[in-house]
Design a protein around this motif. Sequence first.
Motif: not given
Length: 80
Positions: A6-20, A44-49
């Motif tokens: 779950y921490e990895r998933l959180f970090l992955l989503n944070r990375s998408f935020d940074q890209v945005m 990016v949003e589609e990939l994140r979702a």
Amino acid sequence: MKTLFYERLFLLNRSFDQVMDILEQFQQDEVIHAAFANDRKRAVEELRADLSHVLTGMLHQRELEECVKAAKTEPEQKNA
């Protein structure tokens, strides 16, 4: 160990935020056109979702399997 996933998933989503955020900065600095930036942000949003949906489902499946396994072994321990 479970929280690691779950921490990895959180970090992955944070990375998408940074890209945005970076795309937005390039757009504001007029390095990239708004239409280009918006298309990439949408991608990016589609990939994140997609990743969030799949990974959350896989983690949920693991948890269900662990619960079933624990429920099966618990009655055996009581009978012993």
